[in-house]
Design a protein around this motif. Structure first.
Motif, mmCIF file in Angstrom:
data_model
loop_
_atom_site.group_PDB
_atom_site.id
_atom_site.type_symbol
_atom_site.label_atom_id
_atom_site.label_comp_id
_atom_site.label_asym_id
_atom_site.label_seq_id
_atom_site.Cartn_x
_atom_site.Cartn_y
_atom_site.Cartn_z
ATOM 1 N N THR A 25 3.323 5.510 -2.849
ATOM 2 C CA THR A 25 4.604 6.743 -2.789
ATOM 3 C C THR A 25 4.772 6.876 -4.524
ATOM 4 O O THR A 25 5.129 7.760 -5.215
ATOM 5 N N ARG A 26 4.636 5.551 -5.530
ATOM 6 C CA ARG A 26 5.026 5.463 -6.800
ATOM 7 C C ARG A 26 3.356 6.889 -7.446
ATOM 8 O O ARG A 26 3.949 7.636 -7.900
ATOM 9 N N LYS A 27 2.383 6.780 -6.680
ATOM 10 C CA LYS A 27 1.445 7.992 -7.051
ATOM 11 C C LYS A 27 1.906 9.095 -6.813
ATOM 12 O O LYS A 27 1.647 10.317 -7.829
ATOM 13 N N ALA B 91 4.025 14.334 -9.041
ATOM 14 C CA ALA B 91 4.212 15.580 -8.567
ATOM 15 C C ALA B 91 5.367 15.927 -9.867
ATOM 16 O O ALA B 91 5.437 16.666 -10.648
ATOM 17 N N VAL B 92 5.728 14.925 -10.769
ATOM 18 C CA VAL B 92 5.753 14.754 -12.105
ATOM 19 C C VAL B 92 5.219 15.772 -13.360
ATOM 20 O O VAL B 92 5.833 16.602 -13.751
ATOM 21 N N HIS C 188 1.077 -1.599 0.082
ATOM 22 C CA HIS C 188 0.382 -0.046 -0.212
ATOM 23 C C HIS C 188 1.222 1.146 0.124
ATOM 24 O O HIS C 188 0.571 2.368 -0.560
ATOM 25 N N HIS C 189 2.349 1.352 0.987
ATOM 26 C CA HIS C 189 2.874 2.513 0.977
ATOM 27 C C HIS C 189 3.372 2.831 -0.728
ATOM 28 O O HIS C 189 3.769 4.036 -0.874
ATOM 29 N N GLN D 42 8.319 13.002 -3.123
ATOM 30 C CA GLN D 42 7.426 13.518 -1.825
ATOM 31 C C GLN D 42 8.307 13.230 -0.834
ATOM 32 O O GLN D 42 7.875 12.554 -0.151
ATOM 33 N N ALA D 43 9.586 12.848 -0.997
ATOM 34 C CA ALA D 43 9.985 11.797 1.065
ATOM 35 C C ALA D 43 11.440 12.479 1.938
ATOM 36 O O ALA D 43 11.430 12.625 2.670
ATOM 37 N N HIS D 44 10.606 14.165 1.903
ATOM 38 C CA HIS D 44 10.791 15.000 3.081
ATOM 39 C C HIS D 44 10.005 15.227 4.031
ATOM 40 O O HIS D 44 9.316 14.078 3.300
ATOM 41 N N LYS D 45 11.282 14.711 4.945
ATOM 42 C CA LYS D 45 10.219 14.113 6.065
ATOM 43 C C LYS D 45 9.922 15.627 7.168
ATOM 44 O O LYS D 45 9.912 16.244 7.938
#
Ligand SMILES: [Zn+2]
Length: 276
Positions: A25-27, A32-33, A20-21, A79-82
């Motif tokens: 993330t892929r979505k 973003a792209v 699910h995660h 979208q990997a910033h915390k």
């Protein structure tokens, strides 16, 4: 996770959550792209393939974008910033997810870079705009798509040809300014524990911005050295044309006459603007 929880074993449950995660993330990356490509198309008139975004960040042509920026940009596209919703499913949700100063439910990257009242984003964008206007070009509306897609943005002349020098200047100004806003936010929120008494001052932020841009100018000039970088040296003409409009004293850079500020002289006499 569609299956009824009671019929799943522990390991099956973990697998389902992980899947699910991953999908999430892929979505997010896909979104973003798309946001970046939409803005590039609207600004530059053509839509590059998604691969060009990744390639531009990897290749760093003419060293226009720094390694630090490219890592930041890559992370932002994933979208990997915390920040913000990253904390949604954690115990830190209440303390880390919102921007309490602005009453924003999620302190997203977009909030930090374009909306926040405490990240000094407004002041930094005012500073960039004041320098960009020296080029005689209009300052475009900065949105998240433009920031995410800065590596592939193109500034064109009225005849439709890409203006490589101005494109480079724009990419340097936007990436350096964003990165500074991000650093200021982290310094204050983490380093200074979000203490309202210890916010960066206007003159501090102005000096930091000038220093960041001038550092880039000097680095650019160094990279033109054929003695050091041989065939990899940047073309001197390109670097001169990149900076000439906002750093009229550029010709003194090789002499020891100007050690300090080349870009942004006169800014300190300007009252910080409120309107962008
Ligand atoms: Zn805020």
């Amino acid at each position: 996770i569609g299956a009824r929880l009671s019929v799943l074993s522990q390991s099956e449950l973990y697998k389902a959550i992980r899947h699910h995660h991953k999908n999430d993330t892929r979505k997010n990356t896909h979104r973003a792209v798309k946001q970046a490509l939409d803005t590039i198309e609207a600004t530059s008139g053509s839509r590059p393939p998604p691969s060009q975004l990744w390639l531009a960040l990897k290749k760093r042509k003419h060293k226009t974008l720094t390694q630090k920026w490219c890592a930041f940009n890559w992370k932002a596209l994933h979208q990997a910033h915390k920040v913000g919703e990253y904390w949604l499913h954690t115990r830190m949700k209440d303390s880390r997810m919102p921007c309490t100063e602005c009453n924003a439910p999620a302190e997203s990257l977009e909030h930090i870079l374009l909306e926040c009242r405490v990240s000094h984003q407004e002041l930094v964008w005012d500073l960039v705009k004041s320098q960009w206007e020296l080029t005689g070009r209009e300052w475009p509306c900065i949105n998240m798509g433009l920031i995410l897609g800065i590596s592939a943005i193109q500034i064109r002349d009225p005849d439709g040809k890409v203006n490589h020098a101005l494109t480079r200047l724009f990419q340097i100004l936007v990436s350096e300014s964003c990165y500074l806003i991000w650093c200021l936010r982290c310094e204050w929120r983490i380093g200074r524990e979000a203490n309202p008494m210890r916010r960066h001052t206007v003159s501090e932020v102005t000096a930091r911005w000038q220093s960041a841009i001038n550092k880039r100018l000097r680095m650019d000039w160094k990279l033109t050295s054929r003695a050091i970088y041989k065939k990899k040296a940047l073309p001197q003409r390109l670097v001169a044309r990149t900076w000439q409009l906002i750093a009229p004293n550029l010709q003194y850079i090789n002499e020891k006459r100007i050690e300090g500020v080349l870009v942004g002289m006169g800014i300190e006499r300007r009252p910080p603007g409120r309107n962008r």
